[in-house]
Structure formats: C-alpha cells, structure tokens
Design a protein around this motif. Sequence first.
Motif, short mmCIF file in Angstrom:
data_model
loop_
_atom_site.label_atom_id
_atom_site.label_comp_id
_atom_site.label_asym_id
_atom_site.label_seq_id
_atom_site.Cartn_x
_atom_site.Cartn_y
_atom_site.Cartn_z
N GLU B 223 34.72 50.67 57.25
CA GLU B 223 33.25 51.31 56.93
C GLU B 223 32.59 51.39 55.79
O GLU B 223 31.23 51.32 55.97
CB GLU B 223 33.17 52.98 57.63
CG GLU B 223 33.82 53.09 59.18
CD GLU B 223 33.07 51.80 60.48
OE1 GLU B 223 32.14 52.41 59.69
OE2 GLU B 223 34.19 52.24 61.44
N ARG B 247 29.98 47.28 61.33
CA ARG B 247 29.05 46.87 62.15
C ARG B 247 27.24 46.11 62.63
O ARG B 247 27.52 46.45 63.52
CB ARG B 247 29.32 48.63 63.67
CG ARG B 247 30.12 49.19 62.98
CD ARG B 247 29.93 50.14 63.79
NE ARG B 247 31.60 51.16 62.95
CZ ARG B 247 32.17 51.37 63.40
NH1 ARG B 247 31.87 50.70 64.87
NH2 ARG B 247 33.66 51.96 63.99
N ARG B 248 26.94 45.62 62.15
CA ARG B 248 25.61 45.35 62.24
C ARG B 248 26.16 44.16 61.15
O ARG B 248 24.56 43.30 61.93
CB ARG B 248 25.27 45.95 60.81
CG ARG B 248 24.92 47.63 60.92
CD ARG B 248 23.05 47.70 60.61
NE ARG B 248 22.63 48.06 59.36
CZ ARG B 248 23.07 48.84 58.13
NH1 ARG B 248 23.59 49.94 58.81
NH2 ARG B 248 23.01 48.50 57.11
N ASP B 275 37.57 52.40 69.66
CA ASP B 275 36.97 52.18 69.20
C ASP B 275 36.22 50.40 69.46
O ASP B 275 36.74 49.49 69.04
CB ASP B 275 36.79 51.61 67.93
CG ASP B 275 35.26 52.10 67.16
OD1 ASP B 275 34.71 51.60 67.74
OD2 ASP B 275 35.48 52.34 66.27
N GLU B 277 33.15 50.23 70.61
CA GLU B 277 32.42 48.68 70.24
C GLU B 277 32.86 48.00 68.99
O GLU B 277 32.75 46.78 68.81
CB GLU B 277 31.74 49.78 69.85
CG GLU B 277 30.29 49.44 68.81
CD GLU B 277 29.69 50.64 67.31
OE1 GLU B 277 28.69 51.13 68.82
OE2 GLU B 277 29.93 51.00 66.68
N LEU B 278 33.42 49.15 67.80
CA LEU B 278 34.30 47.79 67.17
C LEU B 278 35.31 46.64 67.35
O LEU B 278 34.30 45.61 66.97
CB LEU B 278 34.75 48.67 65.98
CG LEU B 278 35.26 47.64 64.79
CD1 LEU B 278 34.39 47.64 63.72
CD2 LEU B 278 36.36 49.00 63.81
N ILE B 281 32.60 43.92 68.75
CA ILE B 281 31.33 43.69 67.52
C ILE B 281 32.46 42.55 66.65
O ILE B 281 31.91 40.93 66.57
CB ILE B 281 30.97 44.56 66.36
CG1 ILE B 281 29.79 45.57 67.38
CG2 ILE B 281 30.46 44.25 65.41
CD1 ILE B 281 29.61 46.96 66.27
#
Lengths: 636, 636
Positions: B223, B247-248, B275, B277-278, B281
């Motif tokens: 992160e 993440r972006r 996770d 989401e990660l 991505i």
Amino acid sequence: MSTRMMTSTCTPVLPGSGDLHPLGIHDVDITDGFWHRMQTTNRDAIVPHIAEWEERTGWLHNVDAVADGSIGGCRTGREFADSEVYKFLESLAWQIGDDDSSPLTELFDSIVARVAGAQCEDGYLNTCFGSPGQRPRYSDLEWGHELYCYGHLIQAGVARLRSGHHDALVDVALRAADHICRTFGPGGLERVCGHPEIEVALVELYRATGERRYLDQARLFLERRGHHTLADIEFGRRYFLDDTPIRRASVLRGHAVRALYLASGAIDAAAETGDSELLGIVEGQYRSALARRTYLTGGMGSHHQDEAFGDDFELPPDRAYCETCAGIGSVMVAWRLLLATGDISLADVIERTLYNVVAASPRLDGRAFFYTNPLHQRVRAEEVADDRPSPRAEAQLRAPWFEVSCCPTNVSRTLAQLGAYLATTSADGLQLLQYAAGRISTALPGGGRVTVRVDTHYPDDGRIAVTVEQAPAEPWQLTLGIPRWAGGATVTVGGQTRTAEAPAHVVSGLVAGGTVVLDLPMAPRFTFPDPRIDAVRGSVAVELGPLVLCAESVDLPGDLALDAVAVDAGAAPVAADDGAEVRAMRVPVDDLATSAYGPDRPSGGRGEPRVLRLVPYYRWANRGPSTMRVWLPTLP
Amino acid sequence: MSTRMMTSTCTPVLPGSGDLHPLGIHDVDITDGFWHRMQTTNRDAIVPHIAEWEERTGWLHNVDAVADGSIGGCRTGREFADSEVYKFLESLAWQIGDDDSSPLTELFDSIVARVAGAQCEDGYLNTCFGSPGQRPRYSDLEWGHELYCYGHLIQAGVARLRSGHHDALVDVALRAADHICRTFGPGGLERVCGHPEIEVALVELYRATGERRYLDQARLFLERRGHHTLADIEFGRRYFLDDTPIRRASVLRGHAVRALYLASGAIDAAAETGDSELLGIVEGQYRSALARRTYLTGGMGSHHQDEAFGDDFELPPDRAYCETCAGIGSVMVAWRLLLATGDISLADVIERTLYNVVAASPRLDGRAFFYTNPLHQRVRAEEVADDRPSPRAEAQLRAPWFEVSCCPTNVSRTLAQLGAYLATTSADGLQLLQYAAGRISTALPGGGRVTVRVDTHYPDDGRIAVTVEQAPAEPWQLTLGIPRWAGGATVTVGGQTRTAEAPAHVVSGLVAGGTVVLDLPMAPRFTFPDPRIDAVRGSVAVELGPLVLCAESVDLPGDLALDAVAVDAGAAPVAADDGAEVRAMRVPVDDLATSAYGPDRPSGGRGEPRVLRLVPYYRWANRGPSTMRVWLPTLP
C-alpha cells in the motif's frame, strides 16, 4: 579537388580544399519565409530562453565557482554542462558576426568574461574535474567529456575568428587547444575522449589560425580511437566508436551523435591532408547509413538505450530516437561531404533533415524543444513542466530544458549558421542548394562577383524566381539544385521552359537583370519504405515537397483513431490547406480480445471512406498533447 | 473461494484460500519427455554451472568477507548479487525437497553456513551495505536492492519449511524477516524497496509460519508503494511502480520484472486477506497486459532502456526485451491468479511462457543462458566468451553468466518447482493443466486419494493417455485443461470420442484402471497479430501445439535470406520433422539504393515458390550464430 579561395568572413565550415566553396553567413540574407521565421525565433525567443536556463540551472554559475574556488561543493549539471555554455557562445558569435553594434554583444562578452575566469594558468578549463573536492583531470575519459567540452569551446572561438574578432574567447580557446596538444600529443596521454567533437574543432582551429599542430592533434585523436584506449562499458566500446579504428569500419554505429561528430572531424582532417582514402571510407560509412539506417525525416538513431544506430533497416517509428543533435550531426557530415566531393545531391539530405528534424525540435514559440523525434506517438503524452528540466528522453512533448540539454543550444547554433548552407561557389559559378527568399551576394573563385535575389514562398509554394542583380564579366553558370523528390521540375529562362532533373540544372549566360524561374512540383505524394524495414511494412507516408507529413489526432474526426485506420494507397493524396488529405477507412479491432494473436488474418478497412488530414511533421505537438503517425497502414 | 486444505509438503505457492488447490512437488513425478529433460539438465548441468560461477565471480565470497570483516574493500558484483546466492539456495531446496539423502544437501548446507555467518545480530544481512567502508544500511532504497535480496532469502527459507526442514537457513530468514518488520513496520522507515519481491516473500512466510506480522508487513509495503517514497529517477518513478498506488493503476507498466513480482505479492496478500477488490484490480492489470502488452511467446517487456513494458501494442520483435525473468514473473502471476480465481485458461499462459520463454533461455547443454528473448535476430551475433560475464543485454547469444545475472538462477528455481504447475485439486476432483509423462498422486480436498499415470510424448505428439491407478471412493471428476489453441481436440473414454473445448473438459465416474485419451491437434498453424501491433503488420507466425516456431538462417538454402523472404499465407503450413514447413518466395530488394524510401509500392515475392523450414523457437541459436525470425512477412 581545387585549391582554396580565401572567401568571405563568417563561414562556419571552411575547408582548405574541395570541389565546392562555402559562402559566409553575411553573403546570404534570408529576408522572408520559413527559415527567416526560424532565425527570428532563434534571436528573439531561443536566445533569451537559453540565457535564462543556463543561469537558472547554475551551469553558468559553475564557471564563477571555479574562479572563486567554491566549485567542489556546489557544481550543478552533468559532466558536459560546460559545453552548453560554449555552444550558446558559438550561436551568439555567429549571430553577432562582424556586426559590432549587435545587441547580443553585451550578453556574449559577459559570458566570455566569466568563462575566462575559470581557466587555469596552463589552459585547463573544466568545471567538473580538477578543482579541490573534484576528481582529477582526465580521470574519467569515458564519461568525463572534458575534450568534448573543449571542442565546443574551440568551435565558439573559431566562430569569433571567422567573424574578424580576436577577443578574450579566442585567447581562451587557443590556450585550451595548446594545453590539449601538450597533454595528449606525442609522448603525452595516449587516449581519446568518450565523446568525439575535439577532432572537428581542432581542424577548424587549424584552418582559422594556420597552426599545423592543431591539425596534427586532430589526426592523432582520429587514428587513436578504435584501439581500446577507453574502458569497456555496458553498451560496449562501439558506443564511443572505440571498437574499431575508423579506417577499418564500414558502417556508422554506436551512439549516433558521437558517430556523426567523429565523421565530421574525419572529413575535415581528410580535406586538409588530401587523405582521399579516409574521405572515401567515411563517405562510404555515411552513404550506407543514409541508405539503411536513416528515417524518412532524415533522423538517425534507432535505440533509446544507448542513443545509438540500430542494425540496417532497424527503424521503428515509435521508438525512433532521432535525437535532434544527431540530425544536426548528419547535416554537419552531409555539408562537409558536399563541399569535399561536389555531390550536390547531398543538399537533399540537408534539406530533408533541416525541415523534418532540426525545425521539428523547437516549439513554434521557441521556448521548448524535442530531444527525440519519433515518427509515431502512440498515446497522448503527459504535459511537461515548464519550470524544471526533463530527463532527456522521458519527455514525450517538447520540454523547456533537459538534464542532458544538448539539443536547444545545438539548434540555436545551427539556425545561426543557416545562411551558409544555402549556396556554394565553384570555378564554374554559383550553386543554389536551398531555397529561401532573400539575396545572395558573393565573389566567385573565377573572379568577379555575383548577386542574386530569390523570390519564393517555398516550401509553401514550389515556384522559385532567381533574379540576377549583378553578374561577373566572365562567363559563369548558375546551378540550381534539384531535389530527388522533385520529379517533373521545370526551369524557365527567357520564356523557354525545360524539364530539370536531379541533382542539378545548369543555366549559362545569365546577365544582370535576367531571371530564372524554377518550378518544383508541390503535389503531395506517397512514399513507400524498403521491404526490409519491418517496422513500417504495409504502410505509406505522405510527403509534400521537402516536408514529411503526419496525421495528428487533433485533426481526426471523433470516431477515427490513429491506431485503427488504414489509407487507400490507390487514391493519390490531394493538396489541402497547409498539408494534404488522403482517403482512409476504419480498421475493425477487437478491444475485448484476451490475446493479441489469433488464427484469422486481419481484415482491411470497413465502412465509408473518410478523409484523413495530414500536416507537416515539424509542426506536430504544437496544439497540445496528441497521438501522431508519419507511417500510415495501407488497405490491403 | 473455499478454505485451505492442509496439503502435502513441497508446495511452492500455498494460498490459504482459492478455488483451486496446488499440489506439492512430490505429488508429481515427471518421468520422461520435454520437462523431464529440462529438469535433468537443471540438476546435472545448471546447478554445477551456477555453483561454479557464484564462486568464480566472488559473489559467494562476499558473505565470507562480511563475516570476517574484510568486505569494505573487496566486494564484487552489483548491489543485488546476494540475491543470486539465495535464488540458487531456493532452487537447491526444492530439488532436495524432503529427501535427506539428496546429493545436493552437502552443497546446500555449505552455502547456508557461509550465509549465516554474514548475518548481523539484529538480523540485517547484506554484503553491499552497512559494513565498515560501505554505505549505510537503507541509504539507497531506489537501487540498493536490500529488501529485494531479503525477499529471495525468505523464499529460500520458505522452500525449506515447506519441505519439512527447520534448519539454519530458516533461522536466518526468520531473523531477517523480523528485522524487516521492526525496521519498516509502523513507526519505522516509511519507505519501500526499488525492486519488489519482499512482498510476495513475506506473504509466503506468513503462510509457512502462521505469523500474522509478516502478512501485515507485506501489505504495508504494497500500500505504501506509489506514494513517491522513492526518489525520482531518469526513467521516472513508473520504473519501480512508485508512480501510482497499486489500487489506482489499470495497467502493468514500468520495469517488467518489478511489475510482475509486485503483482504476485498483491495477489498473495489479497488471497490471505479476502481482499477481492485488490485481487480484481491486479487481475485486470494482468489481463490487460496479456491482451495488449505480451509477445506471442508469452514474453513481456518491450524496452531495452529500462527493461520495461511498452505502450499497448508496442511489441517490436527485434527489440523485444522479453527478459527471461519477466517470463518467470508472468508464470508466477498466472499461477497465483489461476489458484485464486479457478480460471483454468490461465494454464495456457503458463504453458506458452514455459515453452517459449523459460525453456528458450538455457542452451541445450545448460551452460549458457539468454537474458533477453527477442523474436527477430537481424544479424548474426558475435560469439560470446564462455569465461567471463556478459553485460545483461549486450549478449545476443546465450552467455554463461551476466554482470546482472538474475536469469540463470531464476530458471533453475523455476525448473525445480515445475512439477507443482502440472495439476490442481478442488472439491470436484483433480485438474490436469500441463501434460508431461509421469505420475500424479494426491489427496483430494473432498477426501480420498487419486493417482493417475500420464503417458504421452507431448509436445512431440498430441496424444495424452491418462490412466487412473487409484480412485477415491466418493464421486470425483477428472478435469483436462484444453488450451485455447487446440480447436478440434477430442477426448476418448470407454471407446467414446467427444470434442473437447477450451478451457477444460470434465470426465466423471472414472474408476481405477480406467483410461482417458486426450488428442490435441498438432498440425502446424498460422497465427496472425492484432492490426494494432504495427511492428509485425503484414506478417504471420507459425505455431505447433504450444510451441512458437521460427525460421533460422542455418536452415535456409543459400539464396534465401531472412530479410527478403515472404510467406504464402494461403497455403497451410505442413508438419515436418521437429517443426514445420511453409511456402515462401524471395522478395526483390535493391541493395544499391541510396535511400530506403521511394515512390513505388514494394512488390511481392518473385520466382519459384520455395520451402521455408521452421523450428521450435526455444531451440534457436543452439547451432551457432544465426539470424532468426518468428514473424514472417506474407505475400500481399
């Protein structure tokens, strides 16, 4: 080869022999049009811009800090930062010329005074080595650039000598040159500099002073390179041409700017020593590069990694490096070869490179520059900060300055010399090589003086009218260079129109008041690549006179994208305001594909034919970030 | 996702959750064929070769010199040389496995003892920093590679833990990991390493020990990256993925190996923390790279300069970097995603990359390696010295060792783990993903044990016979991975033949003694590129099963040259001994041209059609220097 004519002052390259004789800058007055605008931009925008950045970065302050002994802790810039000061001085020197009232003189003199203060008693002058707290002199010839910096210093001194000045800068340059001869001459350090440049400078200094030792030292450096006096590096010794002696190499290779500067020095040395073997070898290297390692724009250098030539026909448009300075280096070589061999067709190379590399570098306002000049931009680049230097090639848009900022000063000194590239003289008369509105007035080697006025809007228009204002008493010839691209050119004299073929058309018997009209065909045309250039297979470019055109995304209708468009090469391109138009179609692509490879041959274009607008390459990226391509895929 | 099964030992990647469960190396016995030969070469040639070079270069001696305090003046190798010792240890650890009688144990133990002697009391271990006469610890996180080296050390320790050992190496790794958590944990240095690797290692160490702090530290590093804790460099912060938080970001970018190692760590961390989401991505980033930034071979990385991904569809075959380690990184990512998502089609990516990047790197004798894996070699390369390291990418032939020698040890540790990539289990049964002759025997998550024998000469032949030697009592399924390229594959069970479609074919009800025969079509086939890959427009490749083929100059008749040949894509390629043949014609080229550009569209091939022989890409350059191309221009 004929012998040298003591020609006018302000001549950037002045060989002692050669078939064609160069003019001086003051023989040529460019009064309007493309190159007039570029020279005005140079004087009014590029010069103050460089002056500002050389202070801002501290590169000028470096010489002050050497003078006051504080440099050890505070030097800024890369090893070669000094050279940017010297190239700027050279640019100013040519712009000042013999005009003592030039408003640039004050700036010039002030910089010279600062530089002079940094020179050691023995002639050594460098802000990166040799002062307390720094590495010893000549302890890193691979990367230190000390001799390279001297080379540019000396070139600036030569510009002053040729303009009729023997000032403090000339003294500094002479002291440096003598120091070099003592240090690297017979019995001295038997090594060379990682970056050639001193060779060409020393030959020019010999020409300007008549001091033979400078020529001898240049030849020593030329012959010494290639014998592994430099350490091996990751890129290999080929990077700095220390892999093979120059007489045993058949190709230009390694770092493109280094290779071209070295070739320039070799041609100059060959011209002064009647060394036709060396001249022939270097000519062969350069002509091979022109045929196999040169981009359509005239750009050279295919590799980002080491700024180097690639293999034959390795000419990727997207990763083209085409460093601005390599374009300038190619102009330097082509000009020297043209003078030495009398081959006027080399003026084509100069024209192509000036319009499509050198002119492409500066932004229209003269305050930002391309370092690399790719022929294909795949994605819109990020805006470049206008208040800090960019790394050299990271910027995909023009940047105000670079950490390696060789290009802005190189563009400036080249634009300052530009007049000299427009014409030559010979025993036969005057040769016009580049066309720009203005006046050329020069003595002829055969005696007498010729003055011609050139009226033209070239390259906006192909008509060039040459009026003889003054003619010599003896018979003379006016030679008009005809570019190879100009098939169908015509020359009209006294109401009679004849076809003119490349490389030159000769007109005899002109008297004062006579006019010759050259008409170069300016219809846009398709140009195809050699089938061995894999990177642009199945593609076509469009040219318009000397200009390479490109498609830029800002001109596209919203539903067309440059990565999925194909051109109908069966329909000739048509002229359009400031460029051309071609017929194109959308190419279907599968944005959802999970792989870029499959069993089906890609289909051609689909849908209605569309009009694709093309603009001159040199102007791209002046309307904000864009995608761009010179080579356009063709419909099958 | 289902919960973790405590599966067998010797499992290289062992997530705590995921749809598919990995097997251990000892569950799989590869007994013959392609990968058996590669593993034998690894054990008999690559291992002693690496051992010799790690002594010869002094990289192993570096740890001795730290131990005896002499390192300040004598260290050899680049900053990351320690990591080659650790990757070699990891390779040895997997090859030793739980076999206490392995002849490799003595070598392994001796190296471990030397490494252990170099560790500081507080767990710090690095031969480049922190000792007297060296720069301070963590004073150059951009280029110092300290955390990268720990990552490989820890991976070696994990290999030992997973093989049932808790030895000195495990202690060293644990001490190092604890030192990292103390130094870079909350309240410590809020920075990351210029080269990701510690992330994936710490998650695996968490899995192997159950110590949550290692997972937490890995997440902190993940992160933290992207927030500019590293200094800007010439290549930009994108080089080490510090430009944008993970993440972006929507694409894999920057240095390819760095990007792929970071993605591996992110998937592992996501799997352990749920996770999604990660995971989503990073999956998106990788799938985008597969569709737009991946070579036909599975290779990744288009730029030499910064060993980086290029833009979408920027995939030049001649300047393909395709670093061997990036291929291994892609296998690492694909395998983790396959386990996490259950998407068996990712086995295609692994197969393609193993056969055409990983297997291409070592010379057939295992004593020289490709660092880069281009798809086009334009000129015959110079022979590489066998007694000194090459710069990483300068060598155009396989070299025995490199100044940056990441690839040989990475190939060795990958070949050592290879068995684990052949199959997975799930609640449904057993999934066969890669085909090699041998035996697979494993417990099933649903209970019971399955043992299958695989008889095949794949990829020399497309027939794969799977015989069930042991079946669980409960109902179970045998899933056969069907590669996307294998259109027309069939499966025969009990005399019944059915078409099998990608990505998988499921067979139920098999009992001990039952046999399934999978027939994969092994006719050579044409493969075309997306029209947006400019660099290979108008070209075609030939593939044979999982193998990419290439034309190599040593197979050409004397009058054909690879830079002037075109293939008739209308005539299907035909199978030939160990490869294929296509119909081709000579393309006329003008060797005397003065320019590579002209007004005429290049013509197609001329003369009689000829036969062009193609061989597997992985084997190229094993018969001396040659020119080579995967992508062959097609006749119009």
